[in-house]
Design a protein around this motif. Sequence first.
Motif, short mmCIF file in Angstrom:
data_model
loop_
_atom_site.label_atom_id
_atom_site.label_comp_id
_atom_site.label_asym_id
_atom_site.label_seq_id
_atom_site.Cartn_x
_atom_site.Cartn_y
_atom_site.Cartn_z
N GLY A 76 52.96 86.65 -131.58
CA GLY A 76 51.56 87.02 -131.82
C GLY A 76 50.62 86.28 -130.89
N TRP A 77 50.91 85.01 -130.64
CA TRP A 77 50.07 84.20 -129.75
C TRP A 77 50.12 84.77 -128.34
N TYR A 79 50.86 87.89 -127.39
CA TYR A 79 50.15 89.17 -127.35
C TYR A 79 48.64 88.94 -127.41
N SER A 80 48.25 87.95 -128.15
CA SER A 80 46.83 87.61 -128.27
C SER A 80 46.26 87.15 -126.92
N ARG A 83 45.83 90.26 -124.82
CA ARG A 83 44.71 91.05 -125.34
C ARG A 83 43.37 90.44 -124.94
N HIS A 84 43.24 89.13 -125.14
CA HIS A 84 41.98 88.46 -124.79
C HIS A 84 41.72 88.51 -123.28
N SER A 143 36.65 91.79 -133.06
CA SER A 143 38.11 91.82 -132.87
C SER A 143 38.77 92.83 -133.78
N TYR A 147 40.87 95.88 -132.35
CA TYR A 147 42.28 96.06 -132.74
C TYR A 147 42.50 97.47 -133.29
N ARG A 161 47.77 89.99 -137.48
CA ARG A 161 47.38 89.40 -136.19
C ARG A 161 46.29 88.34 -136.34
N MET A 162 45.36 88.60 -137.25
CA MET A 162 44.22 87.70 -137.39
C MET A 162 44.43 86.67 -138.50
#
Length: 185
Positions: A76-77, A79-80, A83-84, A143, A147, A161-162
């Motif tokens: 997840g980190w 992919y985050s 994404r960011h 966000s 998403y 995710r959050m």
Amino acid sequence: MNAPIEFDYDAALAACSRGDQHALRSIYDRDGRHLLGVALRIVRRRQVAEDVLHDAFLSIWTRAGSFDPGRGAGRGWIYSVVRHQALDAVRGSGREVQADADALDSLGAAPGADDGIADAFERRQDLGRLHDCLVGLDEAKRSSILYAYIDGCSHAEIAARMHSPLGTIKAWIRRGLRALKECMG
């Protein structure tokens, strides 16, 4: 027959933080094409998505030591980060208008094309207002909405995710959409 071995993203990130280039390569080999897809859905242009992915992997390499498995999953980190990086690229392009030669030709070629130009101009204005309205939202609402509408995530996926409760995610999206509607008014 042996079951496939589950990839340990947390261990790969820990190895990256120790300078293990093979660990970074294993993350790229395993998820690179999916991460490119995430970037592409956000930035909408292949070359920009490839640049985003490159920059994201540089960031993963340099910031792997800041990953805290107690706050979430390594995958997840990763992919985050992508994404960011993609969202930053979109924000950075801001008011930049991208047009290919065919689009430019179609705008001015046909007689009576003025209506098309006016419509295109109005759409561009609306997109600029939408961008400004999105920037005005707090991070959680923005966000959640991105998403849902850019990445196509379900409310449950966004909650995961959050790291937030499902009801909170639904409220953020509902309130964020209401604020966008008022802002775009």
